[in-house]
Design an enzyme around this catalytic site. Structure first.
Site, PDB file in Angstrom:
ATOM      1  N   ASN A 124      13.685   0.628   4.987  1.00 55.99           N
ATOM      2  CA  ASN A 124      15.314   0.667   4.482  1.00 55.99           C
ATOM      3  C   ASN A 124      15.959   1.906   3.569  1.00 55.99           C
ATOM      4  O   ASN A 124      16.943   1.912   3.511  1.00 55.99           O
ATOM      5  CB  ASN A 124      14.779   0.024   2.856  1.00 55.99           C
ATOM      6  CG  ASN A 124      13.780   0.700   1.738  1.00 55.99           C
ATOM      7  OD1 ASN A 124      13.450   1.240   2.355  1.00 55.99           O
ATOM      8  ND2 ASN A 124      14.115  -0.104   1.296  1.00 55.99           N
ATOM      9  N   ASN A 144      13.354   6.600   1.621  1.00 60.76           N
ATOM     10  CA  ASN A 144      12.795   8.193   2.148  1.00 60.76           C
ATOM     11  C   ASN A 144      12.792   7.980   2.770  1.00 60.76           C
ATOM     12  O   ASN A 144      11.530   9.049   3.574  1.00 60.76           O
ATOM     13  CB  ASN A 144      11.916   8.201   0.792  1.00 60.76           C
ATOM     14  CG  ASN A 144      11.317   9.306   0.366  1.00 60.76           C
ATOM     15  OD1 ASN A 144      11.817   9.995   0.656  1.00 60.76           O
ATOM     16  ND2 ASN A 144      10.397   9.455  -0.780  1.00 60.76           N
ATOM     17  N   LYS A 157       6.379   7.440  -3.010  1.00 57.58           N
ATOM     18  CA  LYS A 157       5.041   8.562  -3.058  1.00 57.58           C
ATOM     19  C   LYS A 157       5.220   9.018  -3.576  1.00 57.58           C
ATOM     20  O   LYS A 157       4.002  10.271  -3.602  1.00 57.58           O
ATOM     21  CB  LYS A 157       4.939   8.794  -1.672  1.00 57.58           C
ATOM     22  CG  LYS A 157       6.180   9.373  -0.978  1.00 57.58           C
ATOM     23  CD  LYS A 157       5.484   9.833   0.459  1.00 57.58           C
ATOM     24  CE  LYS A 157       7.450  10.168   0.972  1.00 57.58           C
ATOM     25  NZ  LYS A 157       6.749  11.007   2.426  1.00 57.58           N
ATOM     26  N   SER A 166      -4.598   6.540  -0.022  1.00 55.44           N
ATOM     27  CA  SER A 166      -4.517   8.737  -0.215  1.00 55.44           C
ATOM     28  C   SER A 166      -6.165   8.949  -0.843  1.00 55.44           C
ATOM     29  O   SER A 166      -6.849   8.187  -1.743  1.00 55.44           O
ATOM     30  CB  SER A 166      -3.627   8.665  -1.249  1.00 55.44           C
ATOM     31  OG  SER A 166      -3.213   9.686  -1.329  1.00 55.44           O
ATOM     32  N   THR A 174      -5.763  10.452  -3.585  1.00 57.02           N
ATOM     33  CA  THR A 174      -5.659   9.858  -4.958  1.00 57.02           C
ATOM     34  C   THR A 174      -6.360   9.407  -5.225  1.00 57.02           C
ATOM     35  O   THR A 174      -6.560   8.703  -6.957  1.00 57.02           O
ATOM     36  CB  THR A 174      -4.495  10.126  -5.145  1.00 57.02           C
ATOM     37  OG1 THR A 174      -3.582  10.788  -6.385  1.00 57.02           O
ATOM     38  CG2 THR A 174      -3.581   8.824  -4.165  1.00 57.02           C
ATOM     39  N   TYR A 208       1.321   6.140  -9.387  1.00 53.35           N
ATOM     40  CA  TYR A 208       1.125   6.756  -7.771  1.00 53.35           C
ATOM     41  C   TYR A 208      -0.363   6.169  -6.788  1.00 53.35           C
ATOM     42  O   TYR A 208       0.128   5.561  -6.201  1.00 53.35           O
ATOM     43  CB  TYR A 208       1.826   7.396  -7.490  1.00 53.35           C
ATOM     44  CG  TYR A 208       1.425   7.639  -5.399  1.00 53.35           C
ATOM     45  CD1 TYR A 208       1.908   7.753  -4.533  1.00 53.35           C
ATOM     46  CD2 TYR A 208       0.629   8.565  -5.342  1.00 53.35           C
ATOM     47  CE1 TYR A 208       1.569   7.880  -3.916  1.00 53.35           C
ATOM     48  CE2 TYR A 208       0.045   9.175  -4.169  1.00 53.35           C
ATOM     49  CZ  TYR A 208       1.015   8.403  -2.907  1.00 53.35           C
ATOM     50  OH  TYR A 208       0.284   8.263  -2.189  1.00 53.35           O
ATOM     51  N   LYS A 239      -2.046   2.823  -5.260  1.00 53.22           N
ATOM     52  CA  LYS A 239      -2.753   2.953  -3.841  1.00 53.22           C
ATOM     53  C   LYS A 239      -4.185   2.140  -4.370  1.00 53.22           C
ATOM     54  O   LYS A 239      -4.618   1.457  -4.312  1.00 53.22           O
ATOM     55  CB  LYS A 239      -3.422   4.917  -3.451  1.00 53.22           C
ATOM     56  CG  LYS A 239      -1.872   4.643  -3.096  1.00 53.22           C
ATOM     57  CD  LYS A 239      -1.512   4.095  -1.618  1.00 53.22           C
ATOM     58  CE  LYS A 239       0.190   4.856  -1.377  1.00 53.22           C
ATOM     59  NZ  LYS A 239       0.327   4.889   0.153  1.00 53.22           N
ATOM     60  N   PHE A 283      -5.969  12.529   3.565  1.00 51.34           N
ATOM     61  CA  PHE A 283      -6.230  13.809   2.243  1.00 51.34           C
ATOM     62  C   PHE A 283      -4.590  14.676   2.091  1.00 51.34           C
ATOM     63  O   PHE A 283      -3.632  14.048   1.642  1.00 51.34           O
ATOM     64  CB  PHE A 283      -6.526  14.455   2.525  1.00 51.34           C
ATOM     65  CG  PHE A 283      -8.657  14.231   1.928  1.00 51.34           C
ATOM     66  CD1 PHE A 283      -8.836  12.804   2.621  1.00 51.34           C
ATOM     67  CD2 PHE A 283      -8.661  15.347   0.988  1.00 51.34           C
ATOM     68  CE1 PHE A 283      -9.780  12.589   2.250  1.00 51.34           C
ATOM     69  CE2 PHE A 283     -10.362  13.891   0.343  1.00 51.34           C
ATOM     70  CZ  PHE A 283     -10.382  13.007   0.586  1.00 51.34           C
ATOM     71  N   ASN A 284      -4.273  15.778   2.924  1.00 54.33           N
ATOM     72  CA  ASN A 284      -3.125  16.160   2.259  1.00 54.33           C
ATOM     73  C   ASN A 284      -2.157  16.470   3.544  1.00 54.33           C
ATOM     74  O   ASN A 284      -2.214  17.466   4.703  1.00 54.33           O
ATOM     75  CB  ASN A 284      -3.184  17.694   2.368  1.00 54.33           C
ATOM     76  CG  ASN A 284      -3.406  17.616   0.469  1.00 54.33           C
ATOM     77  OD1 ASN A 284      -4.521  17.488   0.219  1.00 54.33           O
ATOM     78  ND2 ASN A 284      -2.526  18.256  -0.303  1.00 54.33           N
ATOM     79  N   ASN A 315       5.560  19.390  -3.049  1.00 57.33           N
ATOM     80  CA  ASN A 315       4.277  19.786  -2.241  1.00 57.33           C
ATOM     81  C   ASN A 315       4.285  21.365  -1.780  1.00 57.33           C
ATOM     82  O   ASN A 315       5.365  21.431  -1.698  1.00 57.33           O
ATOM     83  CB  ASN A 315       3.962  18.960  -1.039  1.00 57.33           C
ATOM     84  CG  ASN A 315       3.717  17.679  -1.456  1.00 57.33           C
ATOM     85  OD1 ASN A 315       4.585  16.007  -2.124  1.00 57.33           O
ATOM     86  ND2 ASN A 315       2.635  16.765  -2.363  1.00 57.33           N
ATOM     87  N   PRO A 322      -0.584  21.585 -13.937  1.00 55.80           N
ATOM     88  CA  PRO A 322      -1.333  20.107 -15.099  1.00 55.80           C
ATOM     89  C   PRO A 322      -1.936  19.672 -14.053  1.00 55.80           C
ATOM     90  O   PRO A 322      -0.702  18.860 -13.458  1.00 55.80           O
ATOM     91  CB  PRO A 322      -0.336  19.710 -16.622  1.00 55.80           C
ATOM     92  CG  PRO A 322       0.822  20.721 -16.431  1.00 55.80           C
ATOM     93  CD  PRO A 322       0.950  21.321 -15.200  1.00 55.80           C
TER      94      PRO A 322
END
Ligand code: UDP
Length: 340
Positions: free
Chosen positions: A39, A42, A91, A131, A133, A155, A159, A184-185, A205, A299
């Site tokens: 859509n 992003n 995300k 993720s 995370t 977020y 997941k 990971f990243n 990021n 933080p």
């Protein structure tokens, strides 16, 4: 083409996005038929032209919201979808803290509508964009798939919840075959310079931030703390090139076609790299300056995060091939051409 030698048709939700678009290139190059649903929340339509230019292949594009039942019906009734790779979702960690309901509503709704439609149309194979995370904080690295789970923001919680929803669904449906890839990243861009990551506004990021500094759009990088217990005091992460990550999706898809049940697989390189190591590699490979200052810790940041990748190697036969220099070079190459 007869039904027997029809190539599998893969629905890629969020296929115009950063990881989705690179994955579509790999799918097309491997001979799959592809339907993209996006859509453009992003993502940009230009990504679709870039995919065509890179692969010299075409695909079906459907613009709409994966949470919309009618839209999903339209896709599944028009195409015989053999498997889905599900990227569609919000995300941004910081935004999820500020707007939790938006994140829970969107990320869960898209998945539930997708799963309901897949069930109705007898589609049993899914690769999900999860993720790292989802893992609880851990002092010891690497992170194994068996590590305890625990998230610290909405977020990440979406997941983890989706992994749980997929687990329960796979448990109830003996034909289901779901693979959750815990990234990971992801960084870098397509080596052609045609596809990459261009986050709206100031990037959160590290890599897109460095690219904005190197291209003069932001004055300097703020390095969040240099007093961690790491090689040089700055935070260490497991950066993986987006093209490697895209290839992991192909391997996961092939794995999903061969088995049933649910699996959870780390996708990283298995190596930790510090913020200053990235900065140095970026300067060296691109011959640019990256001014920075050391500031307070951010933080919630952890000192070190990297993957154990032996399970991906064992079950998917997947090992990342590109190194930090490749990631820095390709990210900059895309940034110079496309970042505003
Ligand atoms: N980082 C930094 N400055 C920035 C953005 C990130 O020093 O402007 C550091 C951050 O503290 C972490 C690493 O870079 O150690 C990766 O951060 P990113 O937000 O890219 O990924 P994540 O924290 O989600 O792993």
């Amino acid at each position: 083409m007869s039904e027997t030698n029809r190539k599998p048709c893969i629905l890629v939700t969020g296929g115009a996005g950063f990881i989705g678009s690179h994955t579509v290139c790999e799918l097309l190059n491997a001979g799959y038929d592809v339907v993209i649903a996006d859509n453009f929340f992003n993502a940009k339509p230009e990504a679709l032209d870039a995919i065509r230019e890179i692969t010299h292949k075409d695909f079906v594009f459907m613009e709409g919201d994966v949470a919309d039942h009618e839209f999903m019906e339209k896709i599944f009734s028009a195409h015989k979808i053999d498997a889905v790779i599900h990227f569609a979702g919000y995300k941004a960690v910081g935004e999820s803290v500020a707007k939790p309901l938006m994140y829970y509503r969107n990320n869960l709704d898209t998945t539930l509508t997708l799963l309901e439609t897949m069930k109705k149309y007898g589609c049993h194979h899914l690769v999900f964009s999860s993720s790292a995370t989802v893992y609880a904080e851990s002092e010891s690295m690497p992170l194994y798939e068996s590590n305890p789970l625990g998230t610290s923001n909405p977020y990440g919680e979406t997941k983890r919840m989706i992994e749980r929803i997929l687990g329960d669904t796979a448990h109830a449906d003996k034909d289901a075959s779901f693979v959750c890839l815990r990234y990971f990243n992801p960084v870098g861009a397509h080596p052609s310079g045609l596809l990459g990551e261009d986050p709206n506004g100031i990037p959160n990021n590290l890599m897109p931030f460095i690219v904005k500094v190197a291209t003069g759009k932001i004055e300097k990088l703020r390095v969040f703390g240099n007093d961690y217990d790491t090689v040089d005091g700055t935070g260490m992460r497991d950066y993986i090139h987006v093209v490697d990550l895209a290839k992991a999706h192909l391997a996961a898809l092939e794995y999903a076609f061969k088995r049933t049940g649910i699996d959870y697989i780390n996708i990283g390189t298995g190596n930790g790299t510090s913020v200053l190591q990235i900065v140095e590699a970026f300067k060296k490979v691109n011959h640019v300056d990256v001014p920075y200052e050391i500031t307070e810790r951010r933080p919630g940041d952890l000192a070190k995060v990297w993957a154990d990748t032996s399970y991906a190697k064992r079950v998917l036969g997947f090992t990342a091939e590109k190194n930090i220099e490749d990631m820095c070079r390709d990210a900059y190459n895309y940034g110079v051409k496309h970042m505003k």
